[in-house]
Design a protein around this motif. Structure first.
Motif, PDB file in Angstrom:
ATOM      1  N   ASP A  43       0.805  -1.223   0.000  1.00  0.00           N
ATOM      2  CA  ASP A  43       0.000   0.000   0.000  1.00  0.00           C
ATOM      3  C   ASP A  43       0.840   1.275   0.000  1.00  0.00           C
ATOM      4  O   ASP A  43       0.372   2.325  -0.425  1.00  0.00           O
ATOM      5  N   TRP A  44       2.071   1.181   0.520  1.00  0.00           N
ATOM      6  CA  TRP A  44       2.860   2.388   0.737  1.00  0.00           C
ATOM      7  C   TRP A  44       3.192   3.184  -0.522  1.00  0.00           C
ATOM      8  O   TRP A  44       3.084   4.423  -0.493  1.00  0.00           O
ATOM      9  N   PRO A  45       3.620   2.575  -1.620  1.00  0.00           N
ATOM     10  CA  PRO A  45       3.917   3.407  -2.800  1.00  0.00           C
ATOM     11  C   PRO A  45       2.715   4.247  -3.244  1.00  0.00           C
ATOM     12  O   PRO A  45       2.855   5.444  -3.518  1.00  0.00           O
ATOM     13  N   GLN A  46       1.546   3.651  -3.262  1.00  0.00           N
ATOM     14  CA  GLN A  46       0.332   4.377  -3.651  1.00  0.00           C
ATOM     15  C   GLN A  46       0.008   5.478  -2.643  1.00  0.00           C
ATOM     16  O   GLN A  46      -0.353   6.593  -3.015  1.00  0.00           O
ATOM     17  N   ALA A  47       0.148   5.171  -1.352  1.00  0.00           N
ATOM     18  CA  ALA A  47      -0.146   6.156  -0.311  1.00  0.00           C
ATOM     19  C   ALA A  47       0.802   7.349  -0.411  1.00  0.00           C
ATOM     20  O   ALA A  47       0.376   8.505  -0.273  1.00  0.00           O
ATOM     21  N   LEU A  48       2.076   7.087  -0.666  1.00  0.00           N
ATOM     22  CA  LEU A  48       3.038   8.182  -0.776  1.00  0.00           C
ATOM     23  C   LEU A  48       2.810   9.004  -2.042  1.00  0.00           C
ATOM     24  O   LEU A  48       2.982  10.232  -2.034  1.00  0.00           O
ATOM     25  N   GLN A  49       2.412   8.339  -3.123  1.00  0.00           N
ATOM     26  CA  GLN A  49       2.063   9.082  -4.348  1.00  0.00           C
ATOM     27  C   GLN A  49       0.866   9.989  -4.086  1.00  0.00           C
ATOM     28  O   GLN A  49       0.835  11.133  -4.542  1.00  0.00           O
ATOM     29  N   GLU A  50      -0.113   9.479  -3.361  1.00  0.00           N
ATOM     30  CA  GLU A  50      -1.296  10.278  -3.023  1.00  0.00           C
ATOM     31  C   GLU A  50      -0.904  11.461  -2.140  1.00  0.00           C
ATOM     32  O   GLU A  50      -1.394  12.571  -2.327  1.00  0.00           O
ATOM     33  N   LEU A  51      -0.008  11.249  -1.185  1.00  0.00           N
ATOM     34  CA  LEU A  51       0.472  12.340  -0.345  1.00  0.00           C
ATOM     35  C   LEU A  51       1.147  13.410  -1.195  1.00  0.00           C
ATOM     36  O   LEU A  51       0.886  14.608  -1.032  1.00  0.00           O
ATOM     37  N   ASP A  76       1.008  18.766  -3.756  1.00  0.00           N
ATOM     38  CA  ASP A  76       1.049  19.568  -4.981  1.00  0.00           C
ATOM     39  C   ASP A  76      -0.248  20.338  -5.201  1.00  0.00           C
ATOM     40  O   ASP A  76      -0.237  21.473  -5.672  1.00  0.00           O
ATOM     41  N   ASP A  77      -1.367  19.705  -4.856  1.00  0.00           N
ATOM     42  CA  ASP A  77      -2.677  20.324  -5.065  1.00  0.00           C
ATOM     43  C   ASP A  77      -3.052  21.324  -3.975  1.00  0.00           C
ATOM     44  O   ASP A  77      -4.091  21.974  -4.071  1.00  0.00           O
ATOM     45  N   GLY A  78      -2.245  21.411  -2.932  1.00  0.00           N
ATOM     46  CA  GLY A  78      -2.551  22.321  -1.831  1.00  0.00           C
ATOM     47  C   GLY A  78      -3.647  21.808  -0.915  1.00  0.00           C
ATOM     48  O   GLY A  78      -4.284  22.588  -0.214  1.00  0.00           O
ATOM     49  N   ARG A  79      -3.893  20.498  -0.927  1.00  0.00           N
ATOM     50  CA  ARG A  79      -4.958  19.935  -0.094  1.00  0.00           C
ATOM     51  C   ARG A  79      -4.508  19.655   1.332  1.00  0.00           C
ATOM     52  O   ARG A  79      -5.298  19.205   2.153  1.00  0.00           O
ATOM     53  N   ILE A  80      -3.237  19.919   1.644  1.00  0.00           N
ATOM     54  CA  ILE A  80      -2.733  19.778   3.002  1.00  0.00           C
ATOM     55  C   ILE A  80      -2.417  21.184   3.498  1.00  0.00           C
ATOM     56  O   ILE A  80      -1.705  21.948   2.842  1.00  0.00           O
ATOM     57  N   TYR A  81      -2.992  21.531   4.638  1.00  0.00           N
ATOM     58  CA  TYR A  81      -2.825  22.881   5.183  1.00  0.00           C
ATOM     59  C   TYR A  81      -1.364  23.148   5.558  1.00  0.00           C
ATOM     60  O   TYR A  81      -0.668  22.262   6.039  1.00  0.00           O
ATOM     61  N   ASP A  82      -0.948  24.396   5.367  1.00  0.00           N
ATOM     62  CA  ASP A  82       0.405  24.799   5.753  1.00  0.00           C
ATOM     63  C   ASP A  82       0.657  24.514   7.228  1.00  0.00           C
ATOM     64  O   ASP A  82       1.759  24.133   7.614  1.00  0.00           O
ATOM     65  N   ARG A  83      -0.361  24.684   8.062  1.00  0.00           N
ATOM     66  CA  ARG A  83      -0.193  24.462   9.497  1.00  0.00           C
ATOM     67  C   ARG A  83       0.135  23.001   9.819  1.00  0.00           C
ATOM     68  O   ARG A  83       0.635  22.696  10.883  1.00  0.00           O
ATOM     69  N   ASP A  84      -0.158  22.086   8.883  1.00  0.00           N
ATOM     70  CA  ASP A  84       0.114  20.666   9.097  1.00  0.00           C
ATOM     71  C   ASP A  84       1.475  20.232   8.550  1.00  0.00           C
ATOM     72  O   ASP A  84       1.889  19.097   8.778  1.00  0.00           O
ATOM     73  N   LEU A  85       2.155  21.117   7.850  1.00  0.00           N
ATOM     74  CA  LEU A  85       3.417  20.748   7.213  1.00  0.00           C
ATOM     75  C   LEU A  85       4.527  20.466   8.212  1.00  0.00           C
ATOM     76  O   LEU A  85       5.369  19.604   7.973  1.00  0.00           O
ATOM     77  N   SER A  86       4.532  21.158   9.339  1.00  0.00           N
ATOM     78  CA  SER A  86       5.572  20.927  10.330  1.00  0.00           C
ATOM     79  C   SER A  86       5.499  19.499  10.876  1.00  0.00           C
ATOM     80  O   SER A  86       6.507  18.798  10.945  1.00  0.00           O
ATOM     81  N   VAL A 135       8.243  16.298  10.329  1.00  0.00           N
ATOM     82  CA  VAL A 135       8.822  15.456  11.378  1.00  0.00           C
ATOM     83  C   VAL A 135       8.616  13.981  11.034  1.00  0.00           C
ATOM     84  O   VAL A 135       9.534  13.168  11.140  1.00  0.00           O
ATOM     85  N   ALA A 136       7.416  13.644  10.591  1.00  0.00           N
ATOM     86  CA  ALA A 136       7.114  12.247  10.240  1.00  0.00           C
ATOM     87  C   ALA A 136       7.938  11.793   9.041  1.00  0.00           C
ATOM     88  O   ALA A 136       8.465  10.678   9.025  1.00  0.00           O
ATOM     89  N   LEU A 137       8.072  12.643   8.026  1.00  0.00           N
ATOM     90  CA  LEU A 137       8.856  12.278   6.846  1.00  0.00           C
ATOM     91  C   LEU A 137      10.336  12.136   7.180  1.00  0.00           C
ATOM     92  O   LEU A 137      11.016  11.254   6.640  1.00  0.00           O
ATOM     93  N   ASP A 138      10.833  12.989   8.072  1.00  0.00           N
ATOM     94  CA  ASP A 138      12.231  12.852   8.512  1.00  0.00           C
ATOM     95  C   ASP A 138      12.446  11.488   9.169  1.00  0.00           C
ATOM     96  O   ASP A 138      13.468  10.837   8.933  1.00  0.00           O
ATOM     97  N   ALA A 139      11.502  11.062   9.997  1.00  0.00           N
ATOM     98  CA  ALA A 139      11.620   9.756  10.660  1.00  0.00           C
ATOM     99  C   ALA A 139      11.624   8.629   9.635  1.00  0.00           C
ATOM    100  O   ALA A 139      12.388   7.659   9.756  1.00  0.00           O
ATOM    101  N   VAL A 140      10.800   8.761   8.597  1.00  0.00           N
ATOM    102  CA  VAL A 140      10.760   7.754   7.533  1.00  0.00           C
ATOM    103  C   VAL A 140      12.098   7.709   6.806  1.00  0.00           C
ATOM    104  O   VAL A 140      12.659   6.630   6.569  1.00  0.00           O
ATOM    105  N   LEU A 141      12.641   8.870   6.442  1.00  0.00           N
ATOM    106  CA  LEU A 141      13.918   8.906   5.731  1.00  0.00           C
ATOM    107  C   LEU A 141      15.061   8.378   6.583  1.00  0.00           C
ATOM    108  O   LEU A 141      15.954   7.694   6.069  1.00  0.00           O
TER     109      LEU A 141
END
Length: 74
Positions: A13-21, A26-36, A40-46
């Motif tokens: 499921d992960w490749p599709q989920a990350l593509q959707e993210l 890109d579409d701006g459907r995630i609020y700027d306030r949620d980017l922080s 943090v979560a993406l840093d942990a993944v990397l």
């Protein structure tokens, strides 16, 4: 009474989920306030990904085979 619970994503499921993210970002459907929090979560993944160097190197080789060498001059 049955209570439905969300099942964790599987490895398939992960490749599709990350593509959707990526698309939602890109579409701006995630609020700027949620980017922080997302950062943090993406840093942990990397960090976890980078602890697996053999897998990372193999993935890079596969990407080069598909897309060609990465162009670093911009």
């Amino acid at each position: 009474m049955e209570v439905s619970t969300r099942q964790p994503l599987t490895r398939r499921d992960w490749p599709q989920a990350l593509q959707e993210l990526a698309q939602q970002l890109d579409d701006g459907r995630i609020y700027d306030r949620d980017l922080s929090g997302l950062s943090v979560a993406l840093d942990a993944v990397l960090e976890a990904y980078n602890r697996r160097p053999y897998v990372r190197l193999r993935a890079a080789d596969e990407r080069r085979a598909i897309w060609g060498p990465r162009n670093t001059s911009r």
